[in-house]
Design a protein around this motif. Structure first.
Motif, PDB file in Angstrom:
ATOM      1  N   VAL A 160      25.175  31.007 -91.981  1.00 56.84           N
ATOM      2  CA  VAL A 160      25.091  29.686 -92.947  1.00 56.84           C
ATOM      3  C   VAL A 160      23.720  28.935 -92.245  1.00 56.84           C
ATOM      4  O   VAL A 160      22.946  28.763 -93.188  1.00 56.84           O
ATOM      5  CB  VAL A 160      26.296  28.824 -93.186  1.00 56.84           C
ATOM      6  N   VAL A 161      23.564  28.786 -91.170  1.00 60.24           N
ATOM      7  CA  VAL A 161      22.632  28.333 -90.597  1.00 60.24           C
ATOM      8  C   VAL A 161      21.306  28.929 -90.806  1.00 60.24           C
ATOM      9  O   VAL A 161      20.188  28.477 -91.270  1.00 60.24           O
ATOM     10  CB  VAL A 161      22.523  27.830 -89.199  1.00 60.24           C
ATOM     11  N   TRP A 162      21.388  30.358 -90.557  1.00 59.29           N
ATOM     12  CA  TRP A 162      20.315  31.150 -90.714  1.00 59.29           C
ATOM     13  C   TRP A 162      19.909  31.123 -92.226  1.00 59.29           C
ATOM     14  O   TRP A 162      18.682  31.364 -92.751  1.00 59.29           O
ATOM     15  CB  TRP A 162      20.647  32.655 -90.528  1.00 59.29           C
ATOM     16  N   TYR A 163      20.496  31.304 -93.295  1.00 63.55           N
ATOM     17  CA  TYR A 163      20.528  31.041 -94.611  1.00 63.55           C
ATOM     18  C   TYR A 163      19.669  29.748 -94.988  1.00 63.55           C
ATOM     19  O   TYR A 163      18.579  29.860 -95.825  1.00 63.55           O
ATOM     20  CB  TYR A 163      21.599  31.013 -95.281  1.00 63.55           C
ATOM     21  N   ILE A 164      20.042  28.836 -94.334  1.00 66.07           N
ATOM     22  CA  ILE A 164      19.401  27.304 -94.510  1.00 66.07           C
ATOM     23  C   ILE A 164      17.854  27.709 -94.000  1.00 66.07           C
ATOM     24  O   ILE A 164      16.989  26.933 -94.736  1.00 66.07           O
ATOM     25  CB  ILE A 164      20.090  26.204 -93.716  1.00 66.07           C
TER      26      ILE A 164
END
Length: 376
Positions: free
Chosen positions: A44-48
């Motif tokens: 999710v962090v990488w997606y942000i």
């Protein structure tokens, strides 16, 4: 910066929504694998970060990438050469260990290669004989062949094959002659014929060209039951898991083969297996529909691009993503041999995901600036 209100109106929001949908599938797949919820939260962090990169990409006219393409290509080659001085990870020298993250230079090199080839081809777009003679294909083949060879030496056959998909679609859009396609097919066929003869009569030479582990992948792809608990284990378990998902899947919260670790690398290379087991045929089918519409929207952008450079770039991206999706899903259902190609936007991994967001950012950039300049 060149971002204006008129550009915001032409952003392909359908692609943005598709990426959000792929993000949901990525979270469900990673959290349902043996890697667990912690890796899913990291994704999710990488997606942000990825959406931030995509947004930044839209701030500049995509012709900036045209002007910087040769410089980026040179930087990419330096990174590919430098990676041979790093410590091998999983028997390959493909990553730079940056502490908390691993950086794989072959990922951004995909974009750098597409940009460089697109610039070269766009410069000659008005030449009706651009690809009439076979020798005119040599510069394009070399631009793709050099990074492809460096990646093969790492060794990373799966990623190297992606470059062939990029080259094929760009040449098709560029107007390659059917005659030259037949020449290429003949060369490929001749290679397989020679390799067959070497395997029959000169196996010592054959296994100097084809690594034993690569040959094992072919053998146990064709018949995983030869070693169901050995070298055929990964494919066998993937097929069992996908089949057990049936129509609607076992459910998101239900313990499965994938969650107990029976599907190796379920958070990465075999994440489609996890999704099919959890969500069944319906969920896996919906994921493939999202990929279909993503590719469709990109084809539309290529057709409406205002210059040849933009069209060639999008064509290369279409070839890249189509090949990766087909190969990754195909290897989990025994349609293709197993390779280390991740499923774009779904598999866990920072460098791959960020690179894909950067690439899609360039495509959306081309789409939002498709209108030629008008004077009122």
């Amino acid at each position: 910066m060149d971002l204006e209100k008129r550009h915001l109106k032409t952003v392909d929001w359908t692609i943005i929504m598709i990426l959000l949908g792929l993000g949901i599938f990525s979270y469900l797949g990673i959290s349902g694998s043996a890697a667990g919820i912690e890796k899913a939260h990291q994704q999710v962090v990488w997606y942000i970060v990825g959406f931030a990169v995509l947004t930044c990409t839209l701030l500049f006219d995509y012709r900036l990438f045209h002007n910087m393409s040769y410089v980026l290509y040179a930087i990419g080659l330096i990174l590919l050469i430098g990676v041979f001085q790093t410590k091998p990870i999983n028997n390959t020298t493909s990553w730079y260990d940056l502490g908390p993250v691993l950086f794989q230079p072959s990922e951004p090199m995909k974009l750098f290669t597409i940009l460089t080839v697109a610039r070269y081809m766009a410069k000659r777009a008005d030449d009706p004989d651009q690809f009439y003679y076979l020798y005119k294909l040599i510069p394009v083949a070399m631009l793709v062949g050099v990074p492809l060879l460096l990646i093969l030496i790492q060794p990373d056959l799966g990623t190297a094959l992606v470059y062939t998909g990029m080259l094929a679609t760009m040449l098709i859009v560029g107007g390659i002659r059917l005659k030259h396609v037949m020449y290429a097919a003949g060369l490929v066929g001749s290679f397989f014929a020679v390799m067959t003869l070497l395997y029959q009569y000169k196996q010592d030479i054959f296994f100097k060209i084809i690594k034993p582990y690569q040959w094992d992948r072919i053998i146990f792809w064709m018949n995983p039951d030869l070693e169901a608990m050995g070298r055929g284990f990964q494919l066998k378990q993937a097929l069992i898991a996908i089949g057990s998902g049936q129509l609607f899947g076992k459910g998101i919260d239900t313990p499965t083969q994938a969650s107990f670790g029976w599907v190796p690398v379920g958070e990465s290379d075999f994440i489609f297996t996890v999704i099919a087991e959890k969500l069944g045929f319906v969920g896996a089918g919906l994921l493939m529909i999202l990929f279909f519409f993503l590719i469709y929207r990109m084809i539309r952008i290529a057709m409406e691009a205002k210059d040849p450079f933009g069209a060639y770039v999008v064509a290369g991206v279409v070839g890249m993503l189509t090949f990766q999706v087909f190969e990754n899903i195909g290897m989990t259902i025994q349609l293709m041999p197993i390779t280390g190609i991740p499923l774009p936007f779904i598999s866990y991994g920072g460098s791959s995901l960020i690179t894909n967001f950067l690439i899609i950012g360039v495509v959306v950039n081309i789409g939002m600036r498709k209108d030629k300049l008008r004077f009122d």
